[in-house]
Design a protein around this motif. Structure first.
Motif, PDB file in Angstrom:
ATOM      1  N   LYS A  66      -2.713   5.584   9.216  1.00 25.01           N
ATOM      2  CA  LYS A  66      -3.185   4.421   8.469  1.00 25.01           C
ATOM      3  C   LYS A  66      -3.152   4.719   6.970  1.00 25.01           C
ATOM      4  N   ALA A  67      -2.245   4.052   6.280  1.00 28.90           N
ATOM      5  CA  ALA A  67      -2.126   4.245   4.838  1.00 28.90           C
ATOM      6  C   ALA A  67      -3.344   3.645   4.138  1.00 28.90           C
ATOM      7  N   THR A  68      -3.838   4.323   3.131  1.00 27.43           N
ATOM      8  CA  THR A  68      -5.032   3.860   2.416  1.00 27.43           C
ATOM      9  C   THR A  68      -4.717   3.684   0.932  1.00 27.43           C
ATOM     10  N   THR A  69      -5.598   2.953   0.257  1.00 28.73           N
ATOM     11  CA  THR A  69      -5.446   2.791  -1.188  1.00 28.73           C
ATOM     12  C   THR A  69      -5.706   4.128  -1.884  1.00 28.73           C
ATOM     13  N   LEU A  70      -5.221   4.251  -3.105  1.00 28.54           N
ATOM     14  CA  LEU A  70      -5.345   5.496  -3.860  1.00 28.54           C
ATOM     15  C   LEU A  70      -6.741   5.642  -4.454  1.00 28.54           C
ATOM     16  N   ASN A  71      -7.210   6.877  -4.534  1.00 24.54           N
ATOM     17  CA  ASN A  71      -8.467   7.098  -5.252  1.00 24.54           C
ATOM     18  C   ASN A  71      -8.203   6.928  -6.748  1.00 24.54           C
ATOM     19  N   LEU A  72      -9.277   6.922  -7.526  1.00 21.89           N
ATOM     20  CA  LEU A  72      -9.164   6.607  -8.954  1.00 21.89           C
ATOM     21  C   LEU A  72      -8.242   7.577  -9.688  1.00 21.89           C
ATOM     22  N   GLU A  73      -8.355   8.853  -9.376  1.00 28.15           N
ATOM     23  CA  GLU A  73      -7.541   9.861 -10.063  1.00 28.15           C
ATOM     24  C   GLU A  73      -6.058   9.677  -9.773  1.00 28.15           C
ATOM     25  N   ASP A  74      -5.717   9.486  -8.488  1.00 28.56           N
ATOM     26  CA  ASP A  74      -4.314   9.304  -8.111  1.00 28.56           C
ATOM     27  C   ASP A  74      -3.770   7.982  -8.630  1.00 28.56           C
ATOM     28  N   ALA A  75      -4.628   6.961  -8.623  1.00 25.74           N
ATOM     29  CA  ALA A  75      -4.211   5.645  -9.116  1.00 25.74           C
ATOM     30  C   ALA A  75      -3.862   5.712 -10.600  1.00 25.74           C
ATOM     31  N   LEU A  76      -4.694   6.410 -11.358  1.00 26.24           N
ATOM     32  CA  LEU A  76      -4.452   6.538 -12.797  1.00 26.24           C
ATOM     33  C   LEU A  76      -3.177   7.338 -13.065  1.00 26.24           C
ATOM     34  N   GLN A  77      -2.948   8.344 -12.248  1.00 26.77           N
ATOM     35  CA  GLN A  77      -1.746   9.167 -12.408  1.00 26.77           C
ATOM     36  C   GLN A  77      -0.483   8.341 -12.139  1.00 26.77           C
ATOM     37  N   LEU A  78      -0.495   7.543 -11.065  1.00 27.24           N
ATOM     38  CA  LEU A  78       0.658   6.697 -10.746  1.00 27.24           C
ATOM     39  C   LEU A  78       0.891   5.662 -11.841  1.00 27.24           C
ATOM     40  N   PHE A  79      -0.195   5.039 -12.306  1.00 27.79           N
ATOM     41  CA  PHE A  79      -0.070   4.039 -13.361  1.00 27.79           C
ATOM     42  C   PHE A  79       0.510   4.653 -14.636  1.00 27.79           C
ATOM     43  N   ASN A  80       0.029   5.829 -15.005  1.00 28.46           N
ATOM     44  CA  ASN A  80       0.524   6.495 -16.213  1.00 28.46           C
ATOM     45  C   ASN A  80       2.011   6.832 -16.117  1.00 28.46           C
ATOM     46  N   LEU A  81       2.452   7.222 -14.923  1.00 29.24           N
ATOM     47  CA  LEU A  81       3.866   7.529 -14.726  1.00 29.24           C
ATOM     48  C   LEU A  81       4.736   6.310 -15.009  1.00 29.24           C
ATOM     49  N   LYS A  82       4.243   5.136 -14.638  1.00 28.66           N
ATOM     50  CA  LYS A  82       5.011   3.910 -14.845  1.00 28.66           C
ATOM     51  C   LYS A  82       4.852   3.370 -16.265  1.00 28.66           C
ATOM     52  N   ALA A  83       3.626   3.438 -16.799  1.00 33.19           N
ATOM     53  CA  ALA A  83       3.348   2.835 -18.104  1.00 33.19           C
ATOM     54  C   ALA A  83       3.759   3.730 -19.268  1.00 33.19           C
ATOM     55  N   PHE A  84       3.633   5.050 -19.074  1.00 35.43           N
ATOM     56  CA  PHE A  84       3.904   5.988 -20.171  1.00 35.43           C
ATOM     57  C   PHE A  84       4.986   7.000 -19.824  1.00 35.43           C
ATOM     58  N   GLN A  85       5.537   6.858 -18.588  1.00 39.45           N
ATOM     59  CA  GLN A  85       6.549   7.797 -18.098  1.00 39.45           C
ATOM     60  C   GLN A  85       6.057   9.239 -18.174  1.00 39.45           C
ATOM     61  N   SER A  86       4.763   9.377 -17.914  1.00 34.86           N
ATOM     62  CA  SER A  86       4.117  10.693 -17.924  1.00 34.86           C
ATOM     63  C   SER A  86       2.825  10.569 -17.130  1.00 34.86           C
ATOM     64  N   ASP A  87       2.414  11.676 -16.483  1.00 40.43           N
ATOM     65  CA  ASP A  87       1.164  11.628 -15.731  1.00 40.43           C
ATOM     66  C   ASP A  87      -0.027  12.081 -16.564  1.00 40.43           C
ATOM     67  N   THR A  88       0.190  12.277 -17.865  1.00 40.04           N
ATOM     68  CA  THR A  88      -0.909  12.698 -18.732  1.00 40.04           C
ATOM     69  C   THR A  88      -1.751  11.498 -19.152  1.00 40.04           C
ATOM     70  N   ILE A  99       0.820  -1.217   0.000  1.00 45.80           N
ATOM     71  CA  ILE A  99       0.000   0.000   0.000  1.00 45.80           C
ATOM     72  C   ILE A  99       0.854   1.268   0.000  1.00 45.80           C
ATOM     73  N   GLY A 100       2.170   1.119   0.190  1.00 43.87           N
ATOM     74  CA  GLY A 100       3.050   2.280   0.080  1.00 43.87           C
ATOM     75  C   GLY A 100       3.595   2.799   1.393  1.00 43.87           C
ATOM     76  N   LYS A 101       3.615   1.968   2.431  1.00 45.56           N
ATOM     77  CA  LYS A 101       4.113   2.409   3.731  1.00 45.56           C
ATOM     78  C   LYS A 101       5.596   2.806   3.657  1.00 45.56           C
TER      79      LYS A 101
END
Length: 473
Positions: free
Chosen positions: A148-170, A26-28
């Protein structure tokens, strides 16, 4: 992050021990590292001890103490050979020093006792941050506050995924928009999963993405599941059984109902559920009404059950997957090792589609043979959630705790059935005329639902049902 910084509060000249807890992945550690990097310049010395659980298992507590001291006092050599001596040295040498310490992945109270035993071991202004999956461990020590660390909301989750998959948060273009949403939905806000999936898919084309996503639905990512499994492996046997029952049958069910069933199974759920909650393996919703398990934790639990008997489905203790149940019902490969089974409408569709020349009818009917449950001697949980037909069932296990069969076609339960262990008998809108003849022991029965059973002519004798709490006729 703002809440975490407020809890740490480096402006106060006291000693604070702050816990960061949450499920695996979860990112602790990421949070702790971020705080460490941003705040370390405010302190005389610093130490970040990573993977304490693993290091302790491999090298022992004394090795951890030496690592800790060496990171604070770079030019010193420490030669001691027992934990008590190490604790004395830590408390003596750090008592006047303002330090920032991160203890990452703590899973044993001894880790805290030998490294940060008391607040007065450290100089004023010191901050100690502890990451763990076990909230109870933090409650057992002198922890000042817990984040207490929590899971990411949809917007933040998509931003993190894009950074890894496309090396950009767009936001990606064309086909990748829908494909990205599929992956993000599957990850369910878990940072580890988003990073692993994103890194794997980076640089691949849309066709490869589709193939990877389809494969993911069938074969889970081992790196993620192995990370999640660490918490499961640390449970005692009864707690493991509770976790697996929730993963296979009770995710999203009302807590009170599940507790009754698990208590009937002698799993001691009052303490067991609390342990799972504290270890971030399950959650109870805000109204304390329903149990909830993260989708990837549920997948991990079900994988554990499947891996025990990969090729022999009838030997699995829990069955919930439509294709597996379809196989054992049509091939008659049930065994006495089955302890729980849930049959839903999708199983009926699969059976119908293979028996009527692939022509599907508008109303699905599951035809059960009279001896379908004959081999299931240890069956304790049975849920039939589809229209079914069975003229004369010969056998039901006397180990049943839960019998949930809406629209049950039977006129009575098998004459050999003894409901000694039955906790919940849920047969709404059934064809039952009389559950059984004569008196049967109902000492453990807490719930009975025969609502809408219009053929019912006689109710059982409730003299022995001293624990009955819910009766719906």
């Amino acid at each position: 992050m703002k809440d975490l910084y407020l809890k740490i509060n480096i402006g106060e000249n006291d000693v604070r021990i702050i816990g960061i807890c949450g499920m695996g992945g979860i990112g602790k550690t990421t949070l702790a590292r971020l705080v460490y990097n941003q705040m370390s310049h405010h302190f005389e010395s610093k130490s970040f001890i990573a993977d304490i659980r693993e290091v302790s298992d491999k090298c022992g507590l004394v090795s951890l103490q030496k690592q800790f001291l060496s990171e604070i006092f770079h030019d010193e050599c420490f030669n001691f050979f027992n934990v008590l001596e190490g604790s004395d040295i830590i408390s003596h040498m750090l008592s006047r020093k303002k330090v920032l310490v991160v203890l990452d992945d703590v899973d044993n109270i001894q880790h805290l006792k030998c490294l940060v035993g008391r607040h007065d071991w450290f100089g004023l202004g010191s901050r100690i941050i502890v990451t763990t999956r076990d909230e109870h461990l933090l409650q057992s020590c002198q922890i000042d506050d817990v984040y207490k660390a929590t899971t990411l909301n949809l917007e933040d989750a998509l931003q993190l995924f894009n950074l890894k998959a496309f090396q950009s948060d767009t936001i990606p273009k064309d086909d990748f928009i829908e494909l990205s949403n599929q992956v993000v939905n599957y990850a369910d806000g878990l940072p580890l999963a988003l990073e692993v999936f994103g890194s794997f898919l980076c640089g691949r084309d849309a066709t490869q993405w589709r193939s990877a996503i389809e494969r993911l639905k069938r074969d889970s990512n081992k790196e993620i599941l192995n990370k999640l499994r660490i918490s499961f492996d640390g449970l005692v046997e009864r707690e493991k059984n509770i976790f697996l029952d929730v993963a296979c049958f009770f995710n999203g069910e009302k807590k009170d109902f599940v507790m009754k069933i698990l208590e009937g199974c002698e799993f001691f759920p009052d303490i067991g559920i609390d342990v799972l909650v504290k270890k971030s393996l399950i959650k109870v919703d805000n109204n304390n009404q329903r149990l909830w398990m993260h989708a990837l934790l549920q997948e991990m639990g079900r994988k554990i059950v499947q891996e025990k008997y990969v090729d022999d489905l009838g030997k699995r203790c829990r069955l919930w997957k439509e294709i597996d149940i379809h196989h054992i019902l049509t091939k008659n490969t049930t065994t006495e090792m089955i302890e729980g089974i849930i049959i839903n409408s999708k199983v009926t569709e699969m059976i119908e589609s293979t028996t009527i020349d692939n022509k599907r009818e508008s109303s699905w009917m599951l035809n059960l043979s009279a001896d379908i449950f004959l081999k299931m001697k240890k069956l304790s949980l049975l849920k039939v959630l589809c229209l079914s037909n069975c003229d004369n069932l010969k056998y039901l296990s006397n180990e049943l705790r839960l019998l949930d069969w809406k629209g049950c076609p039977l006129r009575s339960l098998p004459s050999s059935f003894q409901p000694d262990n039955l906790v919940a008998l849920l047969l709404p809108y059934s064809c039952i005329e009389q559950l059984w003849k004569g008196n049967r022991p109902l000492n453990k029965l807490k719930m009975m639902n025969l609502e809408g059973s219009q053929n019912l002519i006689k109710t059982p004798d409730f003299t022995t049902a001293l624990n009955l709490e819910v009766l719906i006729l």
